[in-house]
Design a protein around this motif. Structure first.
Motif, mmCIF file in Angstrom:
data_model
loop_
_atom_site.group_PDB
_atom_site.id
_atom_site.type_symbol
_atom_site.label_atom_id
_atom_site.label_comp_id
_atom_site.label_asym_id
_atom_site.label_seq_id
_atom_site.Cartn_x
_atom_site.Cartn_y
_atom_site.Cartn_z
ATOM 1 N N GLU A 135 0.830 -1.206 0.000
ATOM 2 C CA GLU A 135 0.000 0.000 0.000
ATOM 3 C C GLU A 135 0.864 1.256 0.000
ATOM 4 O O GLU A 135 0.589 2.220 -0.729
ATOM 5 C CB GLU A 135 -0.926 -0.012 1.214
ATOM 6 N N ASP A 136 1.901 1.255 0.825
ATOM 7 C CA ASP A 136 2.826 2.398 0.840
ATOM 8 C C ASP A 136 3.471 2.578 -0.527
ATOM 9 O O ASP A 136 3.559 3.702 -1.055
ATOM 10 C CB ASP A 136 3.915 2.182 1.884
ATOM 11 N N ALA A 137 3.964 1.470 -1.098
ATOM 12 C CA ALA A 137 4.660 1.551 -2.387
ATOM 13 C C ALA A 137 3.748 2.123 -3.464
ATOM 14 O O ALA A 137 4.157 2.978 -4.256
ATOM 15 C CB ALA A 137 5.178 0.168 -2.786
ATOM 16 N N ARG A 138 2.512 1.648 -3.492
ATOM 17 C CA ARG A 138 1.558 2.187 -4.488
ATOM 18 C C ARG A 138 1.308 3.674 -4.241
ATOM 19 O O ARG A 138 1.228 4.466 -5.192
ATOM 20 C CB ARG A 138 0.244 1.419 -4.416
ATOM 21 N N ARG A 139 1.162 4.058 -2.990
ATOM 22 C CA ARG A 139 0.900 5.456 -2.672
ATOM 23 C C ARG A 139 2.036 6.354 -3.133
ATOM 24 O O ARG A 139 1.817 7.515 -3.501
ATOM 25 C CB ARG A 139 0.667 5.610 -1.167
ATOM 26 N N TRP A 140 3.262 5.820 -3.106
ATOM 27 C CA TRP A 140 4.424 6.601 -3.550
ATOM 28 C C TRP A 140 4.664 6.473 -5.054
ATOM 29 O O TRP A 140 5.680 6.941 -5.562
ATOM 30 C CB TRP A 140 5.666 6.165 -2.789
ATOM 31 N N GLY A 141 3.743 5.837 -5.763
ATOM 32 C CA GLY A 141 3.808 5.815 -7.217
ATOM 33 C C GLY A 141 4.511 4.625 -7.825
ATOM 34 O O GLY A 141 4.694 4.576 -9.048
#
Length: 306
Positions: A110-116
């Motif tokens: 989720e973090d990785a997706r949020r950071w693009g």
């Protein structure tokens, strides 16, 4: 702000991670002095050895005006998490080749997706090809201009960032007998060996099963290690395999964290530190030794994995 100025702005925030003297009855009993290097406190997102291993790889990417960054990892990968955070901070697109199912989701992803970060999921068979020249060539064609970074960030560019640790430690602890650390992909161990003081040995605790190949990987990353007698790998404290631990071991790690007043997880530093204390109990460390354990971070990966 220029690309390299972005890198300098990120890394000028770096301060030496704190050293903490550990107290435990077992240390007193065996007359050992043990410090821990708290690299888990280096950066709130790019934690531990990832901060060090990515440092000069990121500078290379910016210097060469790479179109982005691509790397490999599991669903709870500290490396992919840190790479996504760094890419977001530096304005570099990122791609993560994730070992797992496409429906996988957890706080790390989720973090990785949020950071693009663009996540591409592959099965275990495909993931085993992460060093295969043909697959790497295919990924290069699909992502032209991207810098491809090996799993865990372990590449020659990672070594100088890790080696800087010796200068930090030497300012406060000039007389160390041994530095101990968890080992998974070999990059941090290779980096330490690249600048190892002659008076200090290095001992790595492998956190994955069947890791006899790790010695060869360390020597591939840093060839002079093959002629260096000042280091060794401990292969018997893997706990059943990578990211595996028995309920008893997890409880022992949690208890150790409370006793030592240090946050630990059961994948890297917690598993290696438990192995160290078991070896101390077995009398494998000479009385009077001055030891330093390197906490390599990775606390984020424990949020949903354990």
């Amino acid at each position: 702000m220029s690309d390299l100025s972005c890198w300098q702005h990120l890394y000028q925030l770096q301060r030496p991670s704190p050293l903490q003297r550990l107290c435990h009855p077992l240390l007193e009993q065996h007359r050992l002095t043990l410090w821990i290097k708290r690299d888990d406190l280096l950066h709130h997102l790019i934690s531990g050895n990832k901060w060090r291993k990515l440092k000069y790889t990121l500078r290379q990417a910016l210097s060469e005006q790479a179109g982005g960054l691509l790397s490999f990892g599991g669903a709870y990968s500290n490396h992919l998490h840190a790479l996504a955070a760094a890419g977001h901070r530096l304005g570099l697109p990122t791609v993560g080749m994730v070992r797992g199912e496409s429906h996988s989701n957890n706080p790390t992803l989720e973090d990785a997706r949020r950071w693009g970060m663009t996540l591409e999921f592959v099965d275990r068979q495909q993931y085993r090809r992460r060093q295969d020249a043909d697959w790497l060539a295919e990924l290069t064609r699909r992502h032209p201009g991207y810098l491809i970074i090996p799993e865990g960030g372990s590449c020659p560019q990672a070594l100088p960032g890790v080696a800087e640790l010796w200068q930090e430690v030497g300012q406060e602890l000039p007389e160390l007998d041994e530095v101990i650390l968890p080992v998974a992909s070999g990059g941090t161990l290779a980096g330490l060996l690249s600048a190892r003081p002659a008076s200090t040995r290095v001992r790595g605790y492998a956190v994955l099963k069947g890791a006899g190949w790790l010695a060869e990987e360390v020597c591939r990353l840093y060839p002079p290690a093959a002629q260096d007698n000042g280091w060794q790998l401990e292969l018997s404290h893997h706990g059943g395999g990578y990211a595996k631990s028995s309920a008893a071991d997890k409880a022992a790690i949690a208890e150790l964290a409370v006793q030592l007043k240090v946050p630990l997880e059961a994948i890297y530093s917690g598993k290696a530190l438990l192995g160290l204390f078991r070896d101390i109990a077995d009398g494998r460390y000479a009385a009077g030794s001055r030891l330093l354990f390197l906490h390599t971070g990775g606390m984020q990966g424990a949020r949903g994995a354990l």
